[in-house]
Design a protein around this motif. Structure first.
Motif, PDB file in Angstrom:
ATOM      1  N   GLU A 154     -12.435  -8.259 -13.006  1.00  0.00           N
ATOM      2  CA  GLU A 154     -10.982  -8.288 -12.843  1.00  0.00           C
ATOM      3  C   GLU A 154     -10.529  -9.609 -12.219  1.00  0.00           C
ATOM      4  N   ILE A 155     -11.265 -10.081 -11.219  1.00  0.00           N
ATOM      5  CA  ILE A 155     -10.903 -11.324 -10.545  1.00  0.00           C
ATOM      6  C   ILE A 155     -11.036 -12.514 -11.494  1.00  0.00           C
ATOM      7  N   LEU A 156     -12.113 -12.552 -12.271  1.00  0.00           N
ATOM      8  CA  LEU A 156     -12.298 -13.646 -13.231  1.00  0.00           C
ATOM      9  C   LEU A 156     -11.207 -13.640 -14.285  1.00  0.00           C
ATOM     10  N   TRP A 157     -10.881 -12.448 -14.774  1.00  0.00           N
ATOM     11  CA  TRP A 157      -9.813 -12.335 -15.777  1.00  0.00           C
ATOM     12  C   TRP A 157      -8.469 -12.776 -15.202  1.00  0.00           C
ATOM     13  N   LEU A 158      -8.194 -12.371 -13.966  1.00  0.00           N
ATOM     14  CA  LEU A 158      -6.931 -12.735 -13.332  1.00  0.00           C
ATOM     15  C   LEU A 158      -6.866 -14.232 -13.061  1.00  0.00           C
ATOM     16  N   LYS A 159      -7.994 -14.814 -12.672  1.00  0.00           N
ATOM     17  CA  LYS A 159      -8.028 -16.246 -12.382  1.00  0.00           C
ATOM     18  C   LYS A 159      -7.646 -17.070 -13.616  1.00  0.00           C
ATOM     19  N   LYS A 160      -8.073 -16.606 -14.796  1.00  0.00           N
ATOM     20  CA  LYS A 160      -7.712 -17.318 -16.027  1.00  0.00           C
ATOM     21  C   LYS A 160      -6.207 -17.283 -16.273  1.00  0.00           C
ATOM     22  N   ALA A 161      -5.552 -16.208 -15.845  1.00  0.00           N
ATOM     23  CA  ALA A 161      -4.103 -16.093 -16.031  1.00  0.00           C
ATOM     24  C   ALA A 161      -3.327 -16.885 -14.983  1.00  0.00           C
ATOM     25  N   LEU A 162      -3.953 -17.138 -13.829  1.00  0.00           N
ATOM     26  CA  LEU A 162      -3.248 -17.828 -12.748  1.00  0.00           C
ATOM     27  C   LEU A 162      -3.054 -19.316 -13.035  1.00  0.00           C
ATOM     28  N   GLY A 163      -3.970 -19.912 -13.800  1.00  0.00           N
ATOM     29  CA  GLY A 163      -3.843 -21.329 -14.119  1.00  0.00           C
ATOM     30  C   GLY A 163      -2.558 -21.646 -14.858  1.00  0.00           C
ATOM     31  N   PRO A 164      -2.272 -20.985 -16.002  1.00  0.00           N
ATOM     32  CA  PRO A 164      -1.014 -21.224 -16.714  1.00  0.00           C
ATOM     33  C   PRO A 164       0.220 -20.901 -15.872  1.00  0.00           C
ATOM     34  N   GLN A 165       0.122 -19.874 -15.014  1.00  0.00           N
ATOM     35  CA  GLN A 165       1.267 -19.528 -14.177  1.00  0.00           C
ATOM     36  C   GLN A 165       1.554 -20.633 -13.156  1.00  0.00           C
ATOM     37  N   ARG A 166       0.500 -21.206 -12.620  1.00  0.00           N
ATOM     38  CA  ARG A 166       0.662 -22.334 -11.698  1.00  0.00           C
ATOM     39  C   ARG A 166       1.311 -23.513 -12.417  1.00  0.00           C
ATOM     40  N   VAL A 208       8.335 -16.930 -19.323  1.00  0.00           N
ATOM     41  CA  VAL A 208       7.431 -15.775 -19.230  1.00  0.00           C
ATOM     42  C   VAL A 208       6.586 -15.939 -17.974  1.00  0.00           C
ATOM     43  N   ILE A 209       6.598 -14.911 -17.139  1.00  0.00           N
ATOM     44  CA  ILE A 209       5.753 -14.888 -15.948  1.00  0.00           C
ATOM     45  C   ILE A 209       5.174 -13.490 -15.828  1.00  0.00           C
ATOM     46  N   ASN A 210       3.972 -13.378 -15.279  1.00  0.00           N
ATOM     47  CA  ASN A 210       3.291 -12.085 -15.208  1.00  0.00           C
ATOM     48  C   ASN A 210       3.433 -11.461 -13.830  1.00  0.00           C
ATOM     49  N   SER A 211       3.937 -10.243 -13.815  1.00  0.00           N
ATOM     50  CA  SER A 211       3.964  -9.454 -12.594  1.00  0.00           C
ATOM     51  C   SER A 211       2.598  -8.806 -12.397  1.00  0.00           C
ATOM     52  N   ILE A 212       2.194  -8.602 -11.153  1.00  0.00           N
ATOM     53  CA  ILE A 212       0.868  -8.058 -10.849  1.00  0.00           C
ATOM     54  C   ILE A 212       0.993  -6.742 -10.106  1.00  0.00           C
ATOM     55  N   ARG A 213       0.032  -5.859 -10.385  1.00  0.00           N
ATOM     56  CA  ARG A 213      -0.079  -4.589  -9.654  1.00  0.00           C
ATOM     57  C   ARG A 213      -1.549  -4.268  -9.483  1.00  0.00           C
ATOM     58  N   PHE A 214      -1.914  -3.785  -8.289  1.00  0.00           N
ATOM     59  CA  PHE A 214      -3.310  -3.458  -7.979  1.00  0.00           C
ATOM     60  C   PHE A 214      -3.343  -2.065  -7.383  1.00  0.00           C
ATOM     61  N   ASP A 215      -4.090  -1.148  -8.044  1.00  0.00           N
ATOM     62  CA  ASP A 215      -4.141   0.235  -7.574  1.00  0.00           C
ATOM     63  C   ASP A 215      -5.486   0.594  -6.962  1.00  0.00           C
ATOM     64  N   PHE A 265      -3.457  -4.867 -12.892  1.00  0.00           N
ATOM     65  CA  PHE A 265      -2.610  -4.839 -14.075  1.00  0.00           C
ATOM     66  C   PHE A 265      -1.648  -6.017 -14.036  1.00  0.00           C
ATOM     67  N   LEU A 266      -1.468  -6.659 -15.180  1.00  0.00           N
ATOM     68  CA  LEU A 266      -0.462  -7.695 -15.335  1.00  0.00           C
ATOM     69  C   LEU A 266       0.588  -7.203 -16.332  1.00  0.00           C
ATOM     70  N   ARG A 267       1.845  -7.416 -15.996  1.00  0.00           N
ATOM     71  CA  ARG A 267       2.938  -7.009 -16.862  1.00  0.00           C
ATOM     72  C   ARG A 267       3.829  -8.221 -17.109  1.00  0.00           C
ATOM     73  N   ALA A 268       4.058  -8.510 -18.379  1.00  0.00           N
ATOM     74  CA  ALA A 268       4.862  -9.682 -18.737  1.00  0.00           C
ATOM     75  C   ALA A 268       6.327  -9.454 -18.390  1.00  0.00           C
ATOM     76  N   LYS A 326       8.504  -0.655 -16.453  1.00  0.00           N
ATOM     77  CA  LYS A 326       9.260  -0.955 -15.248  1.00  0.00           C
ATOM     78  C   LYS A 326       8.466  -1.902 -14.360  1.00  0.00           C
ATOM     79  N   ILE A 327       9.137  -2.888 -13.823  1.00  0.00           N
ATOM     80  CA  ILE A 327       8.522  -3.880 -12.946  1.00  0.00           C
ATOM     81  C   ILE A 327       9.214  -3.804 -11.589  1.00  0.00           C
ATOM     82  N   ASN A 328       8.424  -3.620 -10.549  1.00  0.00           N
ATOM     83  CA  ASN A 328       8.977  -3.405  -9.210  1.00  0.00           C
ATOM     84  C   ASN A 328       9.812  -4.579  -8.719  1.00  0.00           C
TER      85      ASN A 328
END
Length: 311
Positions: free
Chosen positions: A177-189, A75-82, A87-90, A107-109
């Protein structure tokens, strides 16, 4: 659900899913599915119940690697910024010896942008496909990071030039948004570190080393968003400082104007008193002289304040 035989980067559509149960002579099968297709895929490929449950119940999952007997669940999260929200999509992937199943809710680009790379690199194994797909997902974080940095710089410039109350809402929203995303980046790393270092029999040893380059990018992204968090704190301080300076500037102008009108008010107060005799009261041009005198006082004080840079 779309089924393709991928051989040296060339895609061949497959109509019957039962063909994918056995390894092809050359290449591998890529099954691009929605969560609803898991009803069909689970019994055919013996997908683990827990992995299927994760795909069905969670939109934003914690990046992870689950190792089962005949397959890996990644499982890895795709990212989108509008420009307003992140937005993160699994992206759920089942890696087998001769197949890769991708399962998404939306749909994931990255699934579209990976196709030219597969053709260019002449990919013919499922593990190499996994590598290129993860690489594109992580690279997209870098491009989103650049856009966030540009947004922070633009917001900082707007605050310094024209401070508005709406800026505080933008700062708080973007910082959250940045703080929330940072928490998701640790497990992805950590996930990519596992793909790089752990002994995984379904991933070629030579290919596994290339995940180290992706891991370096993942660490860089994590550190970058740590910097963004600090920048947002500085930006909030700049907003508060700008508001304070603006308030001080307004108070300075009001104080200067009040000071200018104080002697004028004093003079008009004297000539508004009910005494029989006031100097100049009965002079034919007294009003003109008095107004000119008041004008000179006001102009002189204004000039003095400007010279002192108080106005």
């Amino acid at each position: 659900m779309k089924i393709r035989l991928v051989n040296n980067g060339v895609f061949t559509p497959i109509e019957d899913i039962n063909e994918t149960l056995l390894p092809p002579k050359e290449g591998f099968y890529w099954i691009d599915a929605d969560v609803d297709d898991l009803v069909v895929l689970q019994p055919l490929f013996e997908l683990h119940d827990l992995a299927v449950e994760d795909c069905l119940t969670e939109e934003e999952q914690r990046p992870k690697l689950e190792i089962y007997e005949n397959q890996y669940f990644v499982v890895i999260n795709s990212i989108r910024f509008d420009d307003e929200e992140i937005f993160l999509r699994a992206l759920n992937m089942f890696l087998g010896r001769h197949y890769l199943i991708t399962v998404t809710r939306q749909k994931i680009n990255e699934l579209r942008s990976v196709k030219p790379i597969l053709w260019e690199q002449e990919v013919d194994t499922a593990d190499r496909f996994l590598y290129h797909l993860v690489d594109i997902v992580i690279d997209n974080y870098l491009s989103v990071g650049d856009r966030i940095e540009a947004r922070i710089e633009s917001l900082e410039e707007d605050i310094l030039m024209h401070t508005k109350k709406s800026h505080l809402t933008e700062i708080i929203g973007l910082r959250s948004e940045i703080l929330w995303l940072k928490k998701a980046l640790g497990p992805q790393r950590d996930l990519i570190a596992t793909l790089n270092k752990k002994d995984l029999r379904l991933i070629d040893n030579d290919l596994q080393k290339y995940f180290g380059d992706i891991h370096e990018n993942a660490v860089k992204i994590y550190e970058t968003f740590e910097t963004y968090r600090d920048l947002m704190g500085n930006l909030r301080e700049a907003y508060q400082s700008s508001l304070a300076n603006r308030a001080n500037e307004i108070m300075r102008v009001f104080t200067a104007l009040t000071t200018i009108f104080m002697p004028l008010t004093f003079i008009t107060g004297i000539y508004g008193m009910n005494f029989d005799y006031i100097p100049g009261m009965h002079y034919s041009k007294g009003s003109v002289v008095l107004l000119a005198f008041m004008f000179l006082i006001g102009a002189g004080m204004f000039y003095f304040f400007r010279k002192k840079d108080w106005l």
